[in-house]
Scaffold this active site. Structure first.
Site, short mmCIF file in Angstrom:
data_model
loop_
_atom_site.label_atom_id
_atom_site.label_comp_id
_atom_site.label_asym_id
_atom_site.label_seq_id
_atom_site.Cartn_x
_atom_site.Cartn_y
_atom_site.Cartn_z
N THR A 72 0.83 -1.21 0.00
CA THR A 72 0.00 0.00 0.00
C THR A 72 0.86 1.25 0.00
OG1 THR A 72 -1.93 -1.03 1.06
CG2 THR A 72 -1.68 1.34 1.33
N GLY A 198 5.58 -8.26 1.51
CA GLY A 198 6.17 -9.41 2.19
C GLY A 198 5.17 -10.41 2.71
N CYS A 323 -9.27 -5.89 2.37
CA CYS A 323 -9.26 -4.45 2.64
C CYS A 323 -10.64 -3.83 2.54
CB CYS A 323 -8.31 -3.74 1.68
SG CYS A 323 -6.59 -4.26 1.90
#
Length: 399
Positions: A72, A198, A323
């Site tokens: 993001t 990650g 999200c």
């Protein structure tokens, strides 16, 4: 034990990743920007090695890798940094209408606060870019952001061809690879900016990467003021353990990429075959030909996707992006693919596989799906009307 089928939302940290990170919490805890002693030198060496590993995976140079807090932030830095940098030529910034929320909201924010002209490129019903619209409008763009793999459907865009067209028209291109990295072969040299995360590849949360091309060079402006770390592009103390962990996760994913893809193909085929052979109404959201098998998005008409998830208590699933799961609104991704049939977004279910998924887990999920789909359909008046061949589109519903 709850069976996990939401790997597109996040992944557990691999045990080998944790072991690697543990070396840098206390024993080698130095700040990589402390250049006057051994603690700093060791940390710097670890960070530079992590950059090299990730850069090699992306087929670029380590000096083009910048660590962020996640995809993001990397996406925000790429878009806003470009707009506020010297490479921007005041033309439109565009992205697919099905992009991750952080990209869509970034464009909207730029339009609202800085009056930057923006555009949302439509997709076809299969989730692939609408080539006619894209080609007709390409000359109006300064930067295009196209996700390599969609986080809800797994649909894979032809980034190589899109990038080629962008280069021919002097348009910069950014791609969000959060769902693609570690799953498919990526050549970042084809694009100008690229983001990865990650925690999508069995690495730690709180770490991501932005690739900023030097060949050809694209210039972006830092969005944070601070100590000028990472060539003054992203200030802040570099989290050595997280960088090391992401690099280790990268190595693990790449070493098992082909094996995992084959396994997930089997899982996907098994579910599709067994769910659709006796139910002609169930379909796949997105192109089956152009997608990764790690994500499977099902359209199951005449039931509410959320109702089905509530019944599948022994399985961790979602009806869309993590999200946007707090919102009661249906998936904007599925709605954009089927603007004339927006009800499809209410009956969608996302299943995503990971390295710890077994065939027994998939079989259990299939059994549960078949059971609860049948039960929910029996409770649906729309289902009974459909069985009586009543044309639901012709009904005039009272408000």
């Amino acid at each position: 034990m709850i069976k996990y089928f939401d790997y597109a939302a996040t992944t557990p940290c691999h045990e080998d990743v944790i072991k690697e990170m543990n070396k840098y919490w206390n024993e080698n805890f130095g700040n990589p920007d402390s250049r006057s002693h051994e603690y700093g030198w060791k940390a710097e060496e670890a960070v530079e090695n992590a950059k090299k590993i990730i850069a090699t995976a992306l087929k670029v140079e380590a000096s083009e890798i910048y660590f962020t807090s996640g995809a993001t932030e990397a996406n925000n830095l790429a878009i806003k940094g470009f707009v506020n940098g010297i490479s921007y030529n005041n033309k439109k910034i565009a992205c697919l209408v099905t992009e991750h929320k952080c990209l869509i909201e970034t464009l909207r924010d730029l339009n609202k606060t800085q009056q930057i002209p923006i555009d949302f490129i439509p997709v076809n019903s299969d989730g692939l870019i609408n080539w006619e619209y894209f080609l007709n409008n390409i000359k109006e763009y300064s930067l295009v952001s196209i996700g390599y793999v969609n986080n809800e459907t797994g649909v894979k865009q032809d980034i190589s061809q899109i990038a080629k067209i962008c280069r021919e028209n002097n348009v910069k291109i950014h791609t969000d690879c959060a769902q693609a990295f570690g799953k498919i072969d990526i050549n970042a040299r084809e694009v100008d900016l690229l983001s990865i995360s990650g925690h999508k590849i069995y690495g730690p949360k709180g770490i991501g990467v932005l690739f900023i091309s030097k060949k050809p060079r694209v210039r972006i402006k830092a969005m944070m003021s601070g100590g000028g770390q990472q060539n003054n592009i992203r200030s802040g103390t570099i989290p050595t353990p997280l960088c090391v962990g992401m690099a280790k996760a990268t190595e693990i994913c790449l070493s098992k990429m082909n094996k995992n893809t084959s396994k997930f193909n089997d899982f996907q085929s098994f579910l599709i075959e067994n769910l659709t052979k006796n139910d002609a109404f169930i379909s796949i959201n997105g192109s089956l030909e152009h997608k990764i098998p790690h994500i499977l998005n099902l359209n199951i008409p005449y039931i509410e996707g959320e109702s089905l998830i509530m019944r599948l208590k022994n399985f961790a699933l979602s009806s869309g992006s993590a999200c946007t799961s707090k919102s009661l609104e249906p998936s904007y991704v599925i709605s954009a693919m089927h603007p004339e049939e927006r009800e499809l977004a209410h009956s969608s279910l996302r299943i995503s596989f990971g390295i710890y998924t077994t065939f027994d887990d998939v079989k259990e999920l299939l059994t549960a799906l078949q059971k609860h789909i049948k039960e929910l359909r029996e409770l649906s008046p729309l289902w009974h009307m459909k069985k009586k061949n009543i044309d639901l589109q012709s009904i005039k519903w009272k408000k």
